[in-house]
Design an enzyme around this catalytic site. Structure first.
Site, short mmCIF file in Angstrom:
data_model
loop_
_atom_site.label_atom_id
_atom_site.label_comp_id
_atom_site.label_asym_id
_atom_site.label_seq_id
_atom_site.Cartn_x
_atom_site.Cartn_y
_atom_site.Cartn_z
N CYS A 2 0.82 -1.21 0.00
CA CYS A 2 0.00 0.00 0.00
C CYS A 2 0.86 1.26 0.00
CB CYS A 2 -0.86 0.01 1.25
SG CYS A 2 -1.82 -1.46 1.46
N ARG A 27 5.17 0.03 -6.13
CA ARG A 27 5.14 -0.77 -4.91
C ARG A 27 4.29 -2.03 -5.08
NH1 ARG A 27 6.25 2.92 -0.22
NH2 ARG A 27 5.02 1.58 1.11
N TRP A 74 -2.80 -2.81 -1.47
CA TRP A 74 -2.40 -4.20 -1.71
C TRP A 74 -3.17 -5.02 -0.68
CZ3 TRP A 74 0.49 -8.05 0.93
CH2 TRP A 74 1.01 -9.07 0.12
N ASN A 98 -1.80 2.11 5.65
CA ASN A 98 -0.88 1.03 5.29
C ASN A 98 -0.65 0.21 6.56
OD1 ASN A 98 -0.62 2.37 2.92
ND2 ASN A 98 1.53 2.93 3.18
N GLY A 99 -0.60 -1.10 6.44
CA GLY A 99 -0.30 -1.92 7.62
C GLY A 99 -1.47 -2.85 7.94
N GLU A 478 18.55 -17.61 -6.54
CA GLU A 478 18.13 -16.30 -7.04
C GLU A 478 17.55 -16.42 -8.46
OE1 GLU A 478 17.48 -13.60 -5.81
OE2 GLU A 478 17.63 -12.10 -7.37
N LYS A 482 13.73 -15.40 -9.54
CA LYS A 482 13.43 -14.43 -10.61
C LYS A 482 12.44 -15.03 -11.60
CE LYS A 482 14.62 -11.59 -9.10
NZ LYS A 482 15.42 -11.05 -8.04
N GLU A 485 8.84 -15.43 -10.02
CA GLU A 485 8.09 -14.21 -9.72
C GLU A 485 7.68 -13.45 -10.98
OE1 GLU A 485 10.08 -11.02 -7.48
OE2 GLU A 485 12.00 -11.84 -8.12
N HIS A 501 18.76 -36.82 -3.18
CA HIS A 501 18.08 -37.02 -1.90
C HIS A 501 16.59 -36.69 -1.99
CE1 HIS A 501 21.91 -37.85 -0.13
NE2 HIS A 501 22.39 -36.76 -0.71
N LYS A 601 6.91 -4.02 -4.20
CA LYS A 601 8.33 -3.68 -4.15
C LYS A 601 8.82 -3.59 -2.71
CE LYS A 601 12.28 -2.64 -5.89
NZ LYS A 601 13.01 -3.82 -6.36
#
Ligand code: F6R
Length: 606
Positions: A2, A27, A74, A98-99, A478, A482, A485, A501, A601
């Site tokens: 948010c 964001r 969000w 926000n929160g 990483e 990438k 996402e 394994h 973000k």
């Protein structure tokens, strides 16, 4: 996540709020809204989806008023739709938030008994009605103080009032919030980036504080409601960094900027003349530190893992790493001789901040490796090592990752030298090698044609695996992150030696597998692991460094060779093809590369 904007001005504000909301789009969000105050009425316009959709709303054109608040949401409590979008309003109070309010269910019950009617599924609406209730018997400041005390959880708030028409209230606990100062107007924003187009004069609220913003005055209060003075910071105003230029996406631009990221980092920390590293004002005696714990989330956590390998190779320090959301709730044994390093691009990640806060409360030594130096994590750590990579707008982290691992490598080298654990000749050679990196990264970037062709296979497959050993293992994680996402395909990063394994069972005919096998001390082992997946039908994309020696394997589907440099620094070069692979996969699918679905973000909620 948010984002909040508030403007108190001597002229209409809705157009400025909309353009600031566009700055907050990076964001990640799923609905947007705005409320202004005009002739004693609060008017809201909200919509599901992007700010562009909000802009097309007919009612927005008629939204007058010199005071207003805006929000990109969000979703946490309640689905993303126009009812749950912020602002939320009662007959006389409108709030953006926000929160997360953790006691919203209890508060809602209490407020319902008082006759308040709720329209949305959000936790935010309880704040609206709580303030409305508290204003019945209290003056403004008292009502705000009382409301904030009744709220459990985290918040940044922007509030406007029908009956107090000349001001906005801002409040912060756990979620960042800044005040900006302009000519005949003042602003509220959830980060400095949103405010930067309007002002470079900023004050950050600290946890527990609230403020009253009028067009010509800003007042700050602590949690007891006592007036306090706060510093005004001047931000650098490099607007060009916020522009895509000729690139299709910020992510593409940020990948290409990586030679500059590394060059800048080297300029900041490396003394080229003496082949030494400068870390100024390191606040502790080196003998006080016997171990290091590195903490971060997502890509930043992968940087921590990368650093573990380097620190262990170069120093005798005990190294632990942790995911911030785990660290903050575990029963940690805090030790005075441990340095706690917090890695974060934004410097606002809620879990990383909470982990830092926990260490600070236990009087530990804390250091932040961050990009945004005005951020909460940077401000609250004992010591800061900025990565200086400029604004990273694409949600998927690219240049910040290289920036983080660069600074962590530099720190590992410096500590090894200070602790006399590295031969000085080798130390200086490694510093010289570092300076070759920007040029080699530039060369490694020239692989677009190869990667574009390869990326289709990853899109068409059910899933893929990314394998590496040693220094290449964090890069495998990483690379998989990438791809998943951005392209929304299942991708798993694994230590190559672990395949037998369990995960080997996943390999089937035609499954794409990326094998990171630079010619380092793990090379032969990784090549054996590669053979095992090829034997089971995997389509292997081998990423290695250039060499005259042939690779002793047949049936490799594709090979990409990066440039040569000492083994420590190969992870920088191996990262590039993986970033491009994810970029081109998402591009082919037509996905929103800079704003992947469901992601944000800056993750300012738990
Ligand atoms: C992945 C990504 C995230 C972030 C994570 C931490 O591409 O960007 O995994 O790395 O959310 O964010 P910061 O570094 O801002 O703490």
């Amino acid at each position: 996540m948010c984002g909040i904007i508030g403007i108190s001005s001597n002229k209409p504000v809705s157009a400025s709020i909309i353009s600031s909301l566009k700055k907050l789009e990076y964001r990640g969000y799923d609905s947007a809204g705005i409320a202004t105050l005009f002739e004693g009425e609060i008017k809201e316009v909200k919509s599901e989806g992007r700010v562009n959709t909000l802009e097309q709303n007919f009612d927005l054109k008629n939204l007058k008023g010199n005071i207003g608040i805006g929000h990109v949401r969000w979703a946490t409590h309640g689905i993303p739709n126009s009812v749950n979008a912020h602002p939320h309003s009662s007959h006389n109070v409108s709030v953006v938030h926000n929160g997360i309010i953790e006691n919203s269910t209890i508060l809602k019950k209490y407020l319902t008994t008082k006759g308040h009617i709720f329209k949305s599924q959000t936790d935010t609406e309880v704040i609206v009605h709580l303030i409305t209730e508290n204003l019945k018997s209290n003056e403004l400041e008292e009502a705000i103080k009382k409301t904030l005390k009744q709220l459990h959880g985290s918040f940044a708030l922007g509030i406007v009032f029908k009956d107090i028409p000349d001001l906005i209230v801002g409040a912060r606990r756990g979620s960042p919030l800044a005040v900006g100062y302009g000519p005949s107007e003042n602003y509220l924003g959830s980060d400095s980036y949103a405010l930067k187009s309007m002002t470079n004069k900023i004050t950050y609220l600290d946890d527990g504080e609230f403020c009253i913003i009028k067009k010509d005055q800003v007042l700050f209060f602590n949690e007891d409601g006592k007036k306090i003075n706060k510093k005004i910071l001047e931000l650098s105003s490099d607007e060009s960094s916020y522009d895509k230029g000729d690139f299709k996406h910020f992510m593409a631009k940020e990948i290409e900027e990586q030679p500059t990221t590394v060059k800048t980092g080297i300029k900041e920390y490396v003394d080229k003349t003496n082949s030494d590293i400068n870390i100024y004002n390191f606040p502790w005696n080196i003998n006080e530190i016997n171990s290091i714990t590195l903490i971060g989330c997502g890509t930043a956590y992968h940087s921590c893992l990368m650093a573990k390998y380097w620190f262990e190779e170069l120093t005798q320090l005990d190294i632990s790493i942790d995911i911030a959301s785990e660290f903050r709730y575990r029963k940690n044994r805090f030790k005075k001789d441990t340095l706690y390093i917090f890695v974060s691009q934004s410097g606002e990640t809620a879990d990383t901040y909470a982990a830092l806060d926990l260490c600070n409360k236990n009087n530990m030594k804390t250091c932040a490796v961050v990009n945004i130096i005005e951020s909460s994590i940077a401000r609250d750590a004992n010591f800061v090592l900025p990565i200086h990579c400029g604004p990273e707008i694409g949600v998927a982290s690219t240049k910040a990752f290289l920036g983080q691992i660069l600074i962590l490598y530099i720190l590992a080298l410096k500590l090894a030298s200070l602790r006399n654990e590295i031969n000085q000749k080798i130390y200086k050679e490694k510093i010289k090698d570092l300076q070759k990196l920007p040029n080699l990264i530039e060369k490694s970037l020239l692989i677009d044609n190869d990667i574009q062709a390869i990326s289709s296979t990853f899109n068409e497959a059910k899933g893929s695996m990314f394998l590496g050993r040693g220094l290449s293992y964090p890069i495998a994680l990483e690379g998989a992150l990438k791809l998943k996402e951005l392209s929304y395909v299942h991708a798993e990063g694994y230590p190559a030696g672990e395949m037998k394994h369990g995960p080997l069972a996943l390999i089937e005919d035609g499954m794409p597998v990326v094998v990171l096998a630079p010619r380092d001390s793990y090379y032969k082992k990784t090549i054996s692991n590669m053979q095992e997946v090829i034997a089971r039908g995997a389509k292997v994309l081998l990423i290695t460094n250039k060499s005259k020696d042939e690779i002793v394997s047949e049936n490799i589907w594709e090979t990409i060779e990066v440039e040569n440099i000492n083994d420590d620094l190969l992870p920088f070069l191996l990262t590039i093809p993986l970033q491009k692979l994810a970029y081109y996969s998402a591009l082919k699918k037509g996905y929103d590369i800079d704003k992947p679905r469901n992601l944000a973000k800056s993750v300012t909620v738990e």
